[in-house]
Design a protein around this motif. Sequence first.
Motif, PDB file in Angstrom:
ATOM      1  N   MET A   1       0.529  -1.156   0.406  1.00 19.47           N
ATOM      2  CA  MET A   1      -0.268   0.313   0.037  1.00 19.47           C
ATOM      3  C   MET A   1       0.679   0.960  -0.162  1.00 19.47           C
ATOM      4  O   MET A   1       1.325   1.236   0.889  1.00 19.47           O
ATOM      5  N   LYS A   2       0.854   2.248  -1.199  1.00 16.89           N
ATOM      6  CA  LYS A   2       1.576   3.325  -0.854  1.00 16.89           C
ATOM      7  C   LYS A   2       1.027   4.824  -0.110  1.00 16.89           C
ATOM      8  O   LYS A   2      -0.599   4.608  -0.777  1.00 16.89           O
ATOM      9  N   ILE A   3       1.660   5.226   0.276  1.00 23.95           N
ATOM     10  CA  ILE A   3       0.458   6.757   1.201  1.00 23.95           C
ATOM     11  C   ILE A   3       1.452   7.818   0.620  1.00 23.95           C
ATOM     12  O   ILE A   3       2.193   8.253   1.159  1.00 23.95           O
ATOM     13  N   VAL A   4       0.563   8.521   0.263  1.00 26.51           N
ATOM     14  CA  VAL A   4       0.878   9.826   0.010  1.00 26.51           C
ATOM     15  C   VAL A   4       0.550  10.971   0.214  1.00 26.51           C
ATOM     16  O   VAL A   4      -0.973  10.641   1.197  1.00 26.51           O
ATOM     17  N   LEU A   5       1.166  11.839   1.292  1.00 23.71           N
ATOM     18  CA  LEU A   5       1.360  13.078   2.438  1.00 23.71           C
ATOM     19  C   LEU A   5       1.125  14.198   1.180  1.00 23.71           C
ATOM     20  O   LEU A   5       1.932  14.285   1.067  1.00 23.71           O
ATOM     21  N   ILE A   6      -0.183  15.266   1.611  1.00 22.37           N
ATOM     22  CA  ILE A   6      -0.257  15.643   0.835  1.00 22.37           C
ATOM     23  C   ILE A   6      -0.279  16.856   2.055  1.00 22.37           C
ATOM     24  O   ILE A   6      -1.129  17.216   2.550  1.00 22.37           O
ATOM     25  N   ARG A   7       0.430  18.562   1.393  1.00 21.77           N
ATOM     26  CA  ARG A   7       1.089  18.940   3.747  1.00 21.77           C
ATOM     27  C   ARG A   7       1.067  20.402   2.649  1.00 21.77           C
ATOM     28  O   ARG A   7       1.162  21.071   1.682  1.00 21.77           O
ATOM     29  N   GLY A   8      -0.198  20.987   3.207  1.00 23.35           N
ATOM     30  CA  GLY A   8      -0.134  22.837   3.184  1.00 23.35           C
ATOM     31  C   GLY A   8      -0.005  23.479   4.637  1.00 23.35           C
ATOM     32  O   GLY A   8       0.081  23.640   5.518  1.00 23.35           O
ATOM     33  N   ARG A   9       0.037  24.913   4.081  1.00 20.84           N
ATOM     34  CA  ARG A   9      -0.034  25.639   5.104  1.00 20.84           C
ATOM     35  C   ARG A   9      -0.651  25.597   5.926  1.00 20.84           C
ATOM     36  O   ARG A   9      -0.869  26.183   7.433  1.00 20.84           O
ATOM     37  N   ASN A  10      -2.207  25.239   6.048  1.00 20.57           N
ATOM     38  CA  ASN A  10      -3.318  25.927   6.995  1.00 20.57           C
ATOM     39  C   ASN A  10      -4.448  24.975   5.935  1.00 20.57           C
ATOM     40  O   ASN A  10      -3.841  23.979   4.968  1.00 20.57           O
ATOM     41  N   ARG A  11      -5.637  24.598   6.419  1.00 20.15           N
ATOM     42  CA  ARG A  11      -6.366  23.204   5.740  1.00 20.15           C
ATOM     43  C   ARG A  11      -7.045  23.724   4.941  1.00 20.15           C
ATOM     44  O   ARG A  11      -6.723  22.684   3.736  1.00 20.15           O
ATOM     45  N   HIS A  12      -7.214  25.418   4.061  1.00 22.97           N
ATOM     46  CA  HIS A  12      -7.391  25.597   3.303  1.00 22.97           C
ATOM     47  C   HIS A  12      -6.593  25.185   2.089  1.00 22.97           C
ATOM     48  O   HIS A  12      -6.955  24.152   0.608  1.00 22.97           O
ATOM     49  N   GLU A  13      -5.506  25.463   1.996  1.00 28.91           N
ATOM     50  CA  GLU A  13      -3.850  25.125   0.754  1.00 28.91           C
ATOM     51  C   GLU A  13      -4.070  23.327   1.025  1.00 28.91           C
ATOM     52  O   GLU A  13      -3.954  22.740   0.287  1.00 28.91           O
ATOM     53  N   ALA A  14      -3.957  22.936   2.394  1.00 28.30           N
ATOM     54  CA  ALA A  14      -3.941  21.312   2.105  1.00 28.30           C
ATOM     55  C   ALA A  14      -5.465  20.624   0.682  1.00 28.30           C
ATOM     56  O   ALA A  14      -5.079  19.732   0.530  1.00 28.30           O
ATOM     57  N   ARG A  15      -6.293  21.021   1.918  1.00 27.13           N
ATOM     58  CA  ARG A  15      -7.323  20.887   0.794  1.00 27.13           C
ATOM     59  C   ARG A  15      -6.924  21.457  -0.975  1.00 27.13           C
ATOM     60  O   ARG A  15      -7.964  20.184  -2.297  1.00 27.13           O
ATOM     61  N   LYS A  16      -7.309  22.107  -1.411  1.00 30.59           N
ATOM     62  CA  LYS A  16      -6.814  22.569  -2.621  1.00 30.59           C
ATOM     63  C   LYS A  16      -5.806  21.919  -2.978  1.00 30.59           C
ATOM     64  O   LYS A  16      -5.792  21.430  -4.532  1.00 30.59           O
ATOM     65  N   LYS A  17      -4.651  21.531  -2.368  1.00 29.06           N
ATOM     66  CA  LYS A  17      -3.056  20.253  -3.178  1.00 29.06           C
ATOM     67  C   LYS A  17      -3.844  18.931  -3.068  1.00 29.06           C
ATOM     68  O   LYS A  17      -3.290  18.696  -4.485  1.00 29.06           O
ATOM     69  N   ALA A  18      -4.455  18.760  -2.619  1.00 33.27           N
ATOM     70  CA  ALA A  18      -5.375  17.467  -3.243  1.00 33.27           C
ATOM     71  C   ALA A  18      -6.079  17.491  -4.197  1.00 33.27           C
ATOM     72  O   ALA A  18      -5.784  15.853  -5.018  1.00 33.27           O
ATOM     73  N   LEU A  19      -6.990  18.316  -4.517  1.00 32.82           N
ATOM     74  CA  LEU A  19      -7.369  18.477  -5.580  1.00 32.82           C
ATOM     75  C   LEU A  19      -6.716  18.687  -6.913  1.00 32.82           C
ATOM     76  O   LEU A  19      -7.661  18.206  -8.004  1.00 32.82           O
ATOM     77  N   ASP A  20      -5.839  19.525  -6.328  1.00 33.25           N
ATOM     78  CA  ASP A  20      -4.916  19.352  -7.418  1.00 33.25           C
ATOM     79  C   ASP A  20      -4.273  18.771  -7.520  1.00 33.25           C
ATOM     80  O   ASP A  20      -4.039  17.636  -9.364  1.00 33.25           O
ATOM     81  N   TYR A  21      -3.748  17.536  -6.918  1.00 33.61           N
ATOM     82  CA  TYR A  21      -3.370  16.408  -7.110  1.00 33.61           C
ATOM     83  C   TYR A  21      -4.155  15.736  -7.864  1.00 33.61           C
ATOM     84  O   TYR A  21      -3.574  14.358  -9.147  1.00 33.61           O
TER      85      TYR A  21
END
Length: 53
Positions: A1-21
């Motif tokens: 199983m592969k785990i990808v960590l998506i990090r952001g400066r705040n909750r909003h940026e982390a969600r945006k990066k997840a959608l971009d991913y």
Amino acid sequence: MKIVLIRGRNRHEARKKALDYWFAHRDQYDCSMKDFLKKCSTDPSGRVIRLKE
């Protein structure tokens, strides 16, 4: 199983990066955005989203 960590400066940026991913790799995943988000979990601070593939 592969785990990808998506990090952001705040909750909003982390969600945006997840959608971009998802948009960048949606050909790789044969699922809808809703199904993709079901595979994600957020830490209590909201700044890190963990995707289990």
